[in-house]
Enzyme design. Structure first.
Site, PDB file in Angstrom:
ATOM      1  NE  ARG A  92      29.147  36.756  21.861  1.00 37.59           N
ATOM      2  CZ  ARG A  92      30.334  36.397  21.168  1.00 37.59           C
ATOM      3  NH1 ARG A  92      31.334  37.109  21.475  1.00 37.59           N
ATOM      4  NH2 ARG A  92      29.885  35.610  20.204  1.00 37.59           N
ATOM      5  CB  CYS A 119      31.268  38.309  44.457  1.00 41.74           C
ATOM      6  SG  CYS A 119      31.271  40.029  45.432  1.00 41.74           S
ATOM      7  CD  GLU A 120      29.073  34.103  39.914  1.00 42.81           C
ATOM      8  OE1 GLU A 120      29.528  33.079  39.130  1.00 42.81           O
ATOM      9  OE2 GLU A 120      28.000  34.098  40.060  1.00 42.81           O
ATOM     10  CE1 TYR A 177      22.306  37.868  19.684  1.00 43.21           C
ATOM     11  CE2 TYR A 177      24.117  37.802  18.327  1.00 43.21           C
ATOM     12  CZ  TYR A 177      22.701  37.771  18.408  1.00 43.21           C
ATOM     13  OH  TYR A 177      22.086  37.227  17.363  1.00 43.21           O
TER      14      TYR A 177
HETATM   15  N1  LLP Z   1      17.610  34.803  13.147  1.00 40.66           N
HETATM   16  C1  LLP Z   1      17.328  34.104  14.402  1.00 40.66           C
HETATM   17  C2  LLP Z   1      16.023  33.151  14.164  1.00 40.66           C
HETATM   18  C3  LLP Z   1      18.224  33.845  15.414  1.00 40.66           C
HETATM   19  O1  LLP Z   1      17.730  33.080  16.367  1.00 40.66           O
HETATM   20  C4  LLP Z   1      19.224  34.557  15.378  1.00 40.66           C
HETATM   21  C5  LLP Z   1      20.290  34.495  16.452  1.00 40.66           C
HETATM   22  C6  LLP Z   1      19.626  35.436  14.363  1.00 40.66           C
HETATM   23  C7  LLP Z   1      18.555  35.412  13.192  1.00 40.66           C
HETATM   24  C8  LLP Z   1      20.689  36.306  14.292  1.00 40.66           C
HETATM   25  O2  LLP Z   1      21.925  35.443  14.125  1.00 40.66           O
HETATM   26  P1  LLP Z   1      23.442  36.297  13.953  1.00 40.66           P
HETATM   27  O3  LLP Z   1      23.436  36.789  12.775  1.00 40.66           O
HETATM   28  O4  LLP Z   1      23.602  37.157  15.091  1.00 40.66           O
HETATM   29  O5  LLP Z   1      24.523  35.329  14.305  1.00 40.66           O
HETATM   30  N2  LLP Z   1      24.336  35.293  22.106  1.00 40.66           N
HETATM   31  C9  LLP Z   1      25.004  34.352  21.098  1.00 40.66           C
HETATM   32  C10 LLP Z   1      24.200  34.330  19.778  1.00 40.66           C
HETATM   33  C11 LLP Z   1      22.953  33.885  19.779  1.00 40.66           C
HETATM   34  C12 LLP Z   1      22.292  33.899  18.449  1.00 40.66           C
HETATM   35  C13 LLP Z   1      20.721  33.605  18.684  1.00 40.66           C
HETATM   36  N3  LLP Z   1      19.989  33.737  17.530  1.00 40.66           N
HETATM   37  C14 LLP Z   1      26.417  34.935  20.956  1.00 40.66           C
HETATM   38  O6  LLP Z   1      26.731  36.034  21.607  1.00 40.66           O
HETATM   39  O7  LLP Z   1      27.217  34.549  20.271  1.00 40.66           O
END
Ligand code: LLP
Length: 419
Positions: free
Chosen positions: A299, A329-330, A358
Site C-alpha cells: 500500500r 531489490c527496488e 489489502y
Molecule cells: N465492493 C466492491 C464492488 C469493491 O470493488 C470493493 C473494493 C469493496 C466492496 C470494498 O471496499 P472497501 O470497503 O474495502 O473500501 N486495494 C485498495 C482498495 C481497493 C478496493 C477495491 N474494491 C487499498 O488498499 O486501498
C-alpha cells in the site's frame, strides 16, 4: 494488541508475521451492523480485503455474507463453509468460461457491463441477476481506487437503463438487485448518500419490478494517518436508513439494504511484525532495513498510503527520523519515508499498523520471498493461522517439483576452499 503480546508472537513464530485481532473484527462488524437499524440489512464482507480463513470463519459465524470477485474467492469462501446463498459474485471483465463456471454454482451474479449482460441473458434466460450501476459519483482515497464516473471500467452507466430493460425483457431475466460501489476510503460521507440517490433514481418499480435488495458496496473509510479522524458511522447509518426507508415506501416494498465493507471490518485489526536487521547512516538520512518488503505490504508504494509504525522494542527511545525499508531489490521498497519515531536500532521489532485490509491479500512473492506467516489473536490468546512457507516450499509450488534445499549450495560457495 499489547506490545508484550506482539513480542511474544514474534518470539514464537518469527518475523515477518501478520497478526489479526479477531475480537477487533467482531467489534467492527457489530458496530457497523448496529449503525444501520434496518431489519433487512445484509453485510457482505468484501473478502478481497483479506481472505484469511480465520477472519472469514469469524465473520461467517456473525452472520456476514461475502462479496466474492473471482473463482478463487468463491473456492476459498466455500472451503470455509460459507453457503452459496450468502455470496454475491462481483467480478469484472470475466470470460464466458468463468461466467458458466460461476453460474453452475448457483451464486448470484452481479453484472457490470451491457456486453456481459447480453451474453448472460442469452445463456441463462429467466434467471435471477444483480446489476452493477455506475453511480457517476467520484470519490476515494486515491485515484487508483475511485470506482465511480466514466473514467473507470466499473458498472453500467445510468443513461443505459433503457438498453438494460430491453435485454432483461427479451430474456425474461429477474433483476433482483441493483448495486453500486463508489470507491474505497470515501473522503466525503455525502458521496454515499449521493450514490444511493443515483441508483434509486433508476430503481423504480416500472424499470425493475422484481427488486429484492439494493447493494451500496463498501468504501467506508478508516483512519490511517495521525490527522485522520474516524468516520461517524452511526450518523451515516441513520442518514442512510432514513433515505432507504423513504425509497422503500415509494417502491412499495421493504427491500434488503446491502453493503460490502472491506477495510472497515478488517483494516485496523491487522499488524505486520517486521524486524530491523540493518541501520545505515546515509549522510543526512537514517535508513532502516527490515526483513519484509513491498510485495508483502504494497500500500505505501502503490498508493502512497500511510501506515503508522510502532517501535515495539524501544517505545521510549529518543525521537528520530527514519526511512523504513524492506529487503527487495527496488528503490521504492519503502514502508515509510522521513518517519518520526522513537530510536530504531538493529534487531528492534516494528509493528506496521492498520495492515488488516489489502495488505496480505495484495501480496506476492517477488524476489521469491515467501509471504509472512499469519497469526490470529482471540480472547487474549494467539494461534498460528497460516504457516510461513520456506523458500523450498515456494519453489515446489511454482515448479510442481520438490526443490533442493538451497542451503547446501550456499555452504559450498562460502567455504574458503570452494572452486
Ligand atoms: N465492493 C466492491 C464492488 C469493491 O470493488 C470493493 C473494493 C469493496 C466492496 C470494498 O471496499 P472497501 O470497503 O474495502 O473500501 N486495494 C485498495 C482498495 C481497493 C478496493 C477495491 N474494491 C487499498 O488498499 O486501498
Amino acid at each position: 494488541m499489547t506490545p508484550d503480546l506482539l513480542t511474544d508472537i514474534a518470539d514464537t513464530f518469527g518475523t515477518p508475521t501478520y497478526v489479526y485481532d479477531l475480537d477487533r473484527v467482531k467489534e467492527q462488524y457489530n458496530t457497523f451492523k448496529s449503525a444501520f437499524p434496518w431489519p433487512r440489512l445484509k453485510i457482505c464482507y468484501a473478502m478481497k480485503a483479506n481472505y484469511n480463513r480465520d477472519i472469514l470463519a469469524t465473520l461467517n459465524e456473525l452472520g456476514s455474507g461475502i462479496d466474492a470477485v473471482s473463482p478463487g474467492d468463491l473456492a476459498m469462501a466455500r472451503s470455509c463453509g460459507i453457503s452459496i446463498s450468502n455470496i454475491i459474485y462481483t467480478a469484472n471483465n470475466i470470460t464466458d468460461t468463468e461466467m458458466h463456471e460461476i453460474a453452475a454454482t448457483g451464486v448470484l451474479m452481479n453484472i457490470g457491463s451491457l456486453s456481459r449482460l447480453k451474453r448472460y441473458a442469452e445463456a441463462y434466460p429467466g434467471t435471477r441477476v444483480c446489476l452493477r450501476i455506475n453511480p457517476d459519483v467520484v470519490d476515494g482515497a486515491h485515484d487508483k481506487i475511485k470506482t465511480g464516473g466514466d473514467l473507470t471500467k466499473f458498472g453500467i452507466l445510468l443513461e443505459d437503463v433503457e438498453q438494460i430493460k430491453e435485454i432483461v425483457r427479451e430474456a425474461g431475466l429477474k433483476v433482483v438487485g441493483l448495486h453500486e460501489h463508489t470507491g474505497s476510503g470515501l473522503k466525503k460521507p455525502d458521496s454515499i448518500i449521493k450514490a444511493m440517490k443515483q441508483v434509486m433514481s433508476v430503481a423504480t418499480r416500472e424499470n425493475f419490478p422484481d427488486l429484492e435488495f439494493l447493494d451500496f458496496g463498501g468504501g467506508f473509510k478508516v483512519p490511517y494517518g495521525p490527522d485522520e479522524a474516524p468516520i461517524d458511522i452511526r450518523e451515516i447509518g441513520s442518514r442512510v436508513t432514513r433515505l432507504f426507508s423513504e425509497f422503500c415506501r415509494d417502491y412499495g416494498r421493504e427491500l434488503g439494504l446491502w453493503f460490502e465493507p472491506g477495510k472497515y471490518l478488517t483494516a485496523q485489526a491487522g499488524t505486520l511484525l517486521v524486524r530491523v536487521n540493518t541501520v545505515k547512516q546515509n549522510r543526512h538520512r537514517t535508513i532502516c532495513g527490515t526483513d519484509s518488503g513491498f510485495p508483502q505490504l504494497i500500500r505505501p508504494m502503490f498508493y502512497d498510503a500511510y501506515h503508522a509504525i510502532e517501535n515495539i522494542s524501544n517505545p521510549a527511545g529518543m525521537p528520530g527520523t527514519y526511512d523504513i525499508c524492506g529487503n527487495i531489490c527496488e528503490t521504492g521498497d519503502l514502508f515509510a519515508k522521513d518517519r518520526d519515531m522513537p530510536e530504531v536500532r538493529e534487531n528492534d521489532l516494528l509493528g506496521i499498523k492498520d495492515a488488516g485490509a489489502y495488505c496480505y491479500a495484495m501480496g506476492g512473492t517477488y524476489n521469491l520471498r515467501p509471504m509472512p506467516a499469519e497469526v490470529v489473536v482471540e480472547k487474549g490468546g494467539f494461534r498460528l493461522s497460516r504457516k510461513r512457507l520456506t523458500p523450498e516450499d515456494l519453489v515446489a509450488l511454482i515448479t510442481g517439483e520438490s526443490a533442493t534445499p538451497a542451503r547446501n549450495d550456499f555452504n559450498t560457495q562460502t567455504r574458503p576452499d570452494a572452486a
